[in-house]
Design a protein around this motif. Structure first.
Motif, PDB file in Angstrom:
ATOM      1  N   ASP A 107      -8.866  33.351  -3.942  1.00 48.87           N
ATOM      2  CA  ASP A 107      -8.434  32.992  -5.395  1.00 48.87           C
ATOM      3  C   ASP A 107      -8.158  31.570  -4.854  1.00 48.87           C
ATOM      4  O   ASP A 107      -7.442  30.690  -3.541  1.00 48.87           O
ATOM      5  N   PRO A 108      -8.452  31.011  -5.713  1.00 47.86           N
ATOM      6  CA  PRO A 108      -8.254  29.173  -5.667  1.00 47.86           C
ATOM      7  C   PRO A 108      -7.304  27.993  -5.417  1.00 47.86           C
ATOM      8  O   PRO A 108      -7.166  26.914  -4.122  1.00 47.86           O
ATOM      9  N   SER A 109      -6.156  29.560  -4.950  1.00 47.19           N
ATOM     10  CA  SER A 109      -4.521  28.823  -4.810  1.00 47.19           C
ATOM     11  C   SER A 109      -4.554  29.104  -3.280  1.00 47.19           C
ATOM     12  O   SER A 109      -3.321  28.070  -2.906  1.00 47.19           O
ATOM     13  N   ASN A 110      -5.478  29.434  -2.706  1.00 44.56           N
ATOM     14  CA  ASN A 110      -5.027  29.779  -1.289  1.00 44.56           C
ATOM     15  C   ASN A 110      -5.649  29.290  -0.123  1.00 44.56           C
ATOM     16  O   ASN A 110      -7.083  28.890  -0.325  1.00 44.56           O
ATOM     17  N   ALA A 111      -5.132  28.663   1.270  1.00 46.14           N
ATOM     18  CA  ALA A 111      -5.546  28.029   1.786  1.00 46.14           C
ATOM     19  C   ALA A 111      -5.349  28.786   3.323  1.00 46.14           C
ATOM     20  O   ALA A 111      -6.652  28.829   3.996  1.00 46.14           O
ATOM     21  N   GLU A 112      -4.413  28.862   3.365  1.00 48.19           N
ATOM     22  CA  GLU A 112      -3.714  29.990   4.587  1.00 48.19           C
ATOM     23  C   GLU A 112      -5.153  31.234   5.069  1.00 48.19           C
ATOM     24  O   GLU A 112      -4.759  31.576   5.834  1.00 48.19           O
ATOM     25  N   GLU A 113      -4.956  31.838   3.457  1.00 51.95           N
ATOM     26  CA  GLU A 113      -5.884  32.648   3.555  1.00 51.95           C
ATOM     27  C   GLU A 113      -7.500  31.985   3.955  1.00 51.95           C
ATOM     28  O   GLU A 113      -8.536  33.219   4.601  1.00 51.95           O
ATOM     29  N   ALA A 114      -7.944  31.490   3.887  1.00 52.46           N
ATOM     30  CA  ALA A 114      -9.302  30.753   4.183  1.00 52.46           C
ATOM     31  C   ALA A 114      -8.910  30.958   5.981  1.00 52.46           C
ATOM     32  O   ALA A 114     -10.632  30.990   6.409  1.00 52.46           O
ATOM     33  N   LEU A 115      -8.699  29.970   6.323  1.00 51.96           N
ATOM     34  CA  LEU A 115      -8.193  30.328   8.104  1.00 51.96           C
ATOM     35  C   LEU A 115      -8.273  31.398   8.730  1.00 51.96           C
ATOM     36  O   LEU A 115      -8.658  32.002   9.532  1.00 51.96           O
ATOM     37  N   ARG A 116      -7.647  32.983   7.839  1.00 51.46           N
ATOM     38  CA  ARG A 116      -7.656  33.768   7.819  1.00 51.46           C
ATOM     39  C   ARG A 116      -9.187  34.664   8.073  1.00 51.46           C
ATOM     40  O   ARG A 116      -9.680  35.162   9.067  1.00 51.46           O
ATOM     41  N   GLU A 117      -9.573  33.918   7.094  1.00 52.39           N
ATOM     42  CA  GLU A 117     -11.451  34.534   6.859  1.00 52.39           C
ATOM     43  C   GLU A 117     -11.891  34.227   7.907  1.00 52.39           C
ATOM     44  O   GLU A 117     -13.351  35.006   8.313  1.00 52.39           O
ATOM     45  N   VAL A 118     -11.630  33.083   8.092  1.00 58.58           N
ATOM     46  CA  VAL A 118     -12.607  32.125   8.860  1.00 58.58           C
ATOM     47  C   VAL A 118     -12.251  32.730  10.273  1.00 58.58           C
ATOM     48  O   VAL A 118     -13.642  33.318  10.827  1.00 58.58           O
ATOM     49  N   ALA A 119     -11.083  32.627  10.701  1.00 61.99           N
ATOM     50  CA  ALA A 119     -11.024  33.442  12.020  1.00 61.99           C
ATOM     51  C   ALA A 119     -12.145  34.782  11.930  1.00 61.99           C
ATOM     52  O   ALA A 119     -12.496  35.051  13.457  1.00 61.99           O
ATOM     53  N   LEU A 120     -11.813  35.658  11.071  1.00 61.09           N
ATOM     54  CA  LEU A 120     -12.587  37.110  11.513  1.00 61.09           C
ATOM     55  C   LEU A 120     -13.705  37.046  11.546  1.00 61.09           C
ATOM     56  O   LEU A 120     -14.471  37.665  12.274  1.00 61.09           O
ATOM     57  N   ASP A 121     -14.845  36.420   9.956  1.00 61.61           N
ATOM     58  CA  ASP A 121     -16.171  35.662  10.660  1.00 61.61           C
ATOM     59  C   ASP A 121     -16.242  35.388  12.091  1.00 61.61           C
ATOM     60  O   ASP A 121     -17.254  36.155  12.943  1.00 61.61           O
ATOM     61  N   LEU A 122     -15.901  34.839  12.644  1.00 64.51           N
ATOM     62  CA  LEU A 122     -15.000  34.262  13.756  1.00 64.51           C
ATOM     63  C   LEU A 122     -16.097  35.092  15.260  1.00 64.51           C
ATOM     64  O   LEU A 122     -16.765  35.333  15.810  1.00 64.51           O
ATOM     65  N   ALA A 123     -14.899  36.111  14.903  1.00 67.03           N
ATOM     66  CA  ALA A 123     -14.355  37.424  15.564  1.00 67.03           C
ATOM     67  C   ALA A 123     -15.869  38.257  15.223  1.00 67.03           C
ATOM     68  O   ALA A 123     -15.805  38.423  16.343  1.00 67.03           O
ATOM     69  N   GLU A 124     -16.153  38.342  14.508  1.00 69.47           N
ATOM     70  CA  GLU A 124     -17.007  39.279  14.261  1.00 69.47           C
ATOM     71  C   GLU A 124     -18.535  38.203  14.303  1.00 69.47           C
ATOM     72  O   GLU A 124     -19.325  39.009  14.498  1.00 69.47           O
ATOM     73  N   GLY A 125     -18.762  37.602  15.019  1.00 72.70           N
ATOM     74  CA  GLY A 125     -20.112  37.263  15.348  1.00 72.70           C
ATOM     75  C   GLY A 125     -20.664  35.926  14.537  1.00 72.70           C
ATOM     76  O   GLY A 125     -21.756  35.915  14.926  1.00 72.70           O
ATOM     77  N   ALA A 126     -19.616  35.015  13.061  1.00 73.64           N
ATOM     78  CA  ALA A 126     -20.613  34.163  12.961  1.00 73.64           C
ATOM     79  C   ALA A 126     -21.415  32.705  14.085  1.00 73.64           C
ATOM     80  O   ALA A 126     -20.198  32.152  14.766  1.00 73.64           O
ATOM     81  N   ASP A 127     -22.019  32.039  14.032  1.00 78.78           N
ATOM     82  CA  ASP A 127     -21.991  30.740  15.247  1.00 78.78           C
ATOM     83  C   ASP A 127     -21.784  29.756  14.425  1.00 78.78           C
ATOM     84  O   ASP A 127     -21.250  29.326  14.956  1.00 78.78           O
ATOM     85  N   SER A 128     -21.721  30.255  12.452  1.00 75.03           N
ATOM     86  CA  SER A 128     -21.332  28.340  12.051  1.00 75.03           C
ATOM     87  C   SER A 128     -20.503  29.497  10.673  1.00 75.03           C
ATOM     88  O   SER A 128     -21.036  30.596  10.337  1.00 75.03           O
ATOM     89  N   VAL A 129     -19.667  28.312  10.085  1.00 76.44           N
ATOM     90  CA  VAL A 129     -19.052  29.162   8.311  1.00 76.44           C
ATOM     91  C   VAL A 129     -19.586  28.306   7.811  1.00 76.44           C
ATOM     92  O   VAL A 129     -19.677  26.580   7.813  1.00 76.44           O
ATOM     93  N   MET A 130     -18.937  28.901   6.729  1.00 77.79           N
ATOM     94  CA  MET A 130     -19.189  27.848   5.483  1.00 77.79           C
ATOM     95  C   MET A 130     -17.777  27.612   4.580  1.00 77.79           C
ATOM     96  O   MET A 130     -17.312  28.985   4.171  1.00 77.79           O
ATOM     97  N   VAL A 131     -17.447  26.867   3.903  1.00 74.16           N
ATOM     98  CA  VAL A 131     -16.355  25.927   2.352  1.00 74.16           C
ATOM     99  C   VAL A 131     -17.674  26.349   1.609  1.00 74.16           C
ATOM    100  O   VAL A 131     -18.167  25.151   1.384  1.00 74.16           O
ATOM    101  N   LYS A 132     -17.021  26.888   0.335  1.00 72.25           N
ATOM    102  CA  LYS A 132     -18.005  26.956  -0.660  1.00 72.25           C
ATOM    103  C   LYS A 132     -16.913  27.192  -2.224  1.00 72.25           C
ATOM    104  O   LYS A 132     -16.184  28.064  -1.986  1.00 72.25           O
ATOM    105  N   PRO A 133     -16.456  26.579  -3.472  1.00 67.35           N
ATOM    106  CA  PRO A 133     -17.301  24.907  -3.606  1.00 67.35           C
ATOM    107  C   PRO A 133     -17.061  24.726  -2.327  1.00 67.35           C
ATOM    108  O   PRO A 133     -16.905  24.159  -1.406  1.00 67.35           O
TER     109      PRO A 133
END
Ligand code: PBG
Length: 333
Positions: free
Chosen positions: A232-258
């Motif tokens: 949801d374009p309204s959310n920013a805190e949720e983006a941080l949780r998404e990034v935290a999960l992806d890094l914990a799962e082994g992402a080497d780098s992360v992307m924000v889009k758009p």
């Protein structure tokens, strides 16, 4: 930032440093380089095909041989990597997106051709089913729902298929839960522990993807919207949780889009995690700049450079953009 005791007018004049070009260059905080740019390319089956995408002036769908020429051009321009996206016509699309798993699909054939001839260019593969499904969704649909876990199984197989073809970066753009960890395990099990994952970690349900859907042949195809999996374009805190999960799962780098409408997210992600952080300047952002420039309403070249610089200033390490070759040329590479 300290409050300098002399930082008061008239002793302090901010314009002093801006008076001359040499001085502006000396105090410049952010510098853009071709090293920061990943060139987004749309592929199409055939030979010698350069088919203009109507909503993206200057962008063509390229057949594998033309994509190879683009890779050679990228090398000459000093661009480090290409991100490939396949067009599929209606006949090539199925409910389960079977073509995603075909070792001879358009993506894989193109990757092999490029890796054969220009191995020093990094190749990034989009992982999601929307180029291949007849409903245009990124995942499998069961009774009207985009199902998560069953989709993840297919995405793992799609990722391994792409790694086998020579892709260096696997970039899941589907926003299913748990897919980064599953893809990491799937790649490692097949001996692709050196293949990177760039997670589309904070990907929003955005109107700015419109031209892309035309470009890959999904425009008339998509049933409904993607709001049960994209953010949801309204959310920013949720983006941080998404990034935290992806890094914990082994992402080497992360992307924000758009990109441009989400620079606050780029900054917060970079500050919170310090991980390699990328922004995708998506099709609609490209189209807006091109359309305004075509009307003579803005200077398109300057708007292009300013928009790319803004991503870096916001904390991005790099930008995925359709402007990459134009910007690299402008940077005098
Ligand atoms: C699909 C995907 C999309 C883009 C990249 N991968 C569109 C979408 O999610 O509908 C958008 C790229 C662009 O607009 O330039 N998973």
């Amino acid at each position: 930032m300290k409050n300098h005791p002399l930082s008061r007018f008239p002793a302090m004049r901010m314009r002093r440093l801006r008076r001359t070009d040499w001085s502006r260059r000396l105090i410049r905080e952010t510098v853009l380089s071709p090293d920061d740019l990943i060139w987004a390319l749309i592929l199409k089956d055939g030979d010698g095909v350069r088919e203009p995408v109507e909503a993206m002036p200057g962008v063509c769908r390229l057949s594998p041989d033309e994509a190879l020429k683009a890779a050679q051009e990228a090398k000459a321009l000093g661009l480090p990597a290409l991100a490939l996206f396949p067009h599929t016509d209606a006949e090539g699309r199925t409910p389960e997106g079977d073509a995603a798993l075909d070792p001879d699909n358009l993506m894989c054939r193109t990757a092999r051709a490029i890796k054969d001839a220009v191995p020093e260019i990094g190749l990034m593969a989009d992982v999601a089913l929307d180029p291949y499904t007849d409903h245009g969704h990124d995942g499998l649909v069961r009774e009207g729902e985009i199902v998560n876990d069953e989709t993840v199984d297919v995405l793992v197989r799609q990722s391994v298929n792409q790694a086998r073809a020579g892709f260096d970066i696997i970039a899941p753009s589907d926003m299913m839960d748990g897919r980064v960890g599953a893809i990491r395990a799937g790649l490692d099990a097949e001996g692709f522990d050196h293949v990177q994952i760039m997670a589309y970690a904070a990907k929003y349900a955005s109107a700015f993807y419109g031209p892309y859907r035309e470009a890959i042949g999904a425009a008339g195809v998509l049933k409904g919207d993607k709001r049960t999996y994209q953010m949801d374009p309204s959310n920013a805190e949720e983006a941080l949780r998404e990034v935290a999960l992806d890094l914990a799962e082994g992402a080497d780098s992360v992307m924000v889009k758009p990109g441009m409408a989400y620079l606050d997210i780029v900054r917060r992600v970079k500050d919170a995690f310090g991980a390699p952080t990328f922004a995708f300047q998506v099709s609609g952002e490209y189209a807006m700049i091109k359309a305004a420039a075509a009307n003579g309403w803005i200077d398109g070249e300057r708007a292009m450079m300013e928009s790319l610089l803004a991503f870096k200033r916001a904390g991005a390490d790099g930008v995925i953009t359709y402007f990459a070759p134009d910007a690299a040329r402008r940077l005098g590479a």
